[in-house]
Design an enzyme around this catalytic site. Structure first.
Site, PDB file in Angstrom:
ATOM      1  N   LYS A 131      -1.475  -6.901  -7.290  1.00  0.00           N
ATOM      2  CA  LYS A 131      -0.433  -6.553  -6.330  1.00  0.00           C
ATOM      3  C   LYS A 131      -0.391  -7.705  -5.342  1.00  0.00           C
ATOM      4  O   LYS A 131      -1.325  -7.911  -4.571  1.00  0.00           O
ATOM      5  CB  LYS A 131      -0.734  -5.237  -5.600  1.00  0.00           C
ATOM      6  CG  LYS A 131       0.261  -4.993  -4.465  1.00  0.00           C
ATOM      7  CD  LYS A 131       0.001  -3.757  -3.645  1.00  0.00           C
ATOM      8  CE  LYS A 131       0.808  -3.838  -2.354  1.00  0.00           C
ATOM      9  NZ  LYS A 131       0.646  -2.657  -1.497  1.00  0.00           N
ATOM     10  N   GLY A 186       2.429   1.212   6.812  1.00  0.00           N
ATOM     11  CA  GLY A 186       1.738   2.139   7.715  1.00  0.00           C
ATOM     12  C   GLY A 186       2.605   2.812   8.754  1.00  0.00           C
ATOM     13  O   GLY A 186       2.106   3.595   9.564  1.00  0.00           O
ATOM     14  N   ALA A 211       5.219   0.958   0.449  1.00  0.00           N
ATOM     15  CA  ALA A 211       5.008   0.874   1.906  1.00  0.00           C
ATOM     16  C   ALA A 211       6.094   1.587   2.704  1.00  0.00           C
ATOM     17  O   ALA A 211       7.273   1.540   2.358  1.00  0.00           O
ATOM     18  CB  ALA A 211       4.902  -0.563   2.383  1.00  0.00           C
TER      19      ALA A 211
END
Lengths: 255, 63
Positions: A96, A157, A183
């Protein structure tokens, strides 16, 4: 439902779980199991002599595959070196690819990302790049040989959900490799929306690992990804401006 | 001979194998960078030089 194919691997689950943010290995294992995932991400860091238990043992016990990342890298050179170290450590050529361009937003650096992707593909890696939600960049990453593209829903996040659904849909429409929404997912409806927009899968970490009940949220994400995929395949009704009665007016009583 | 091992100064470490043993008992899931470049496990017995920077890395939680 048909499986997800990325490069030479096939996955029944369309959810990829990041391991970052889990309180401990036991909570992480519960979340991995509840999510139904078959692929989890890990980062590469200096060994901590005081660490108790091995993350690799947890992953092995859960029976899932490992996807190393290049988290924390700010240049193509750093990311390429990290990928090569990950290949040596874990015996996988899957990576990744993350190349960050800004400390506050952790948004990808598109120039460094593309350069690193090209180098790693040439070096035999199966590259899954974490990218911004830019359809042109997604196409460029596909052109250099990435096995998937992983546009962000929102910054890492933040849990803000899909900030630009139109771009996400455009990327999905034009890509000929799997598009994984990566994400920014906050809750189950975000994951379902990604799938409804045409994503082939969803990668998320914080939304599960930092939820009050990670295992319960993991199960919710599993169901959301399945529901969103089914809804996408089912073909939703077009949106209308005005109401369209589902009960016929024909045969109404004269009251 | 002084080297840097995971960011800390160390003495009395002659090879990468010794450097790895100094920080972990684990034998799998470990990768080593010498002065920024990956060193395959088959070359871990090569001698270190004064001022070498060795990074011993493994899997940690991460998205």
């Amino acid at each position: 439902m048909e499986p997800l194919k990325i490069a030479d691997k096939t996955f029944t689950s369309r959810l990829i779980l990041g391991t970052g943010g889990a309180a401990n290995h036991a909570r992480l294992a519960e979340a991995i199991t509840a999510s139904g995932t078959e692929l989890v991400t890990v980062a590469l860091r200096r060994v901590d002599p005081s660490a108790s238990g091995s993350l690799l043992d947890v992953i092995e016990r859960c029976g899932v595959d490992l996807l190393p990342n290049t988290a924390g890298c700010f240049t193509a050179e750093q990311a390429v070196r990290t990928a090569r170290l990950a290949r040596e450590a874990f015996g996988t050529n899957w990576i990744k690819l993350e190349v960050i361009g800004d400390e506050d937003t952790l948004l990808p650096d598109p120039v460094e990302l593309l350069e690193a992707a090209e180098t790693l593909v040439a070096d035999g890696f199966t590259v899954l790049p974490y990218t911004s939600d830019d359809p042109v960049l997604a196409r460029r990453l596909e052109d250099v040989g990435c096995a998937a593209v992983m546009p962000l829903a929102a910054p890492i996040g933040t849990g803000l959900g899909i900030r630009n659904p139109h771009n996400m849909a455009l990327i999905c429409e034009h890509a000929s490799v799997p598009v994984i929404c990566d994400a920014g997912i906050g809750t189950a409806s975000d994951a379902a929306q990604a799938m409804e927009l045409g994503c082939a899968g969803v990668l998320l970490a914080t939304a599960v690992t930092r939820a009050a009940d990670p295992a319960l949220m993991a199960a919710a994400m599993r169901d959301a990804v399945n529901a969103g995929r089914a809804a996408r395949l089912a073909g939703r009704i077009p949106k209308r401006h005005l109401a369209n009665a589902s009960s016929s007016f024909e045969g109404m009583a004269d009251l | 001979m002084k080297i840097e091992l995971n960011g800390e100064a160390r003495e009395g470490v002659a090879t990468i194998t010794e450097a790895v043993a100094a920080v972990t008992d684990a034998r799998r899931g470990i990768a080593v960078a010498l002065n920024g470049e990956v060193v395959p496990r088959s070359e871990w017995d090569r001698p270190l030089a004064d001022g070498d920077a060795v990074e011993v890395l493994t899997a940690t939680q991460g998205g």
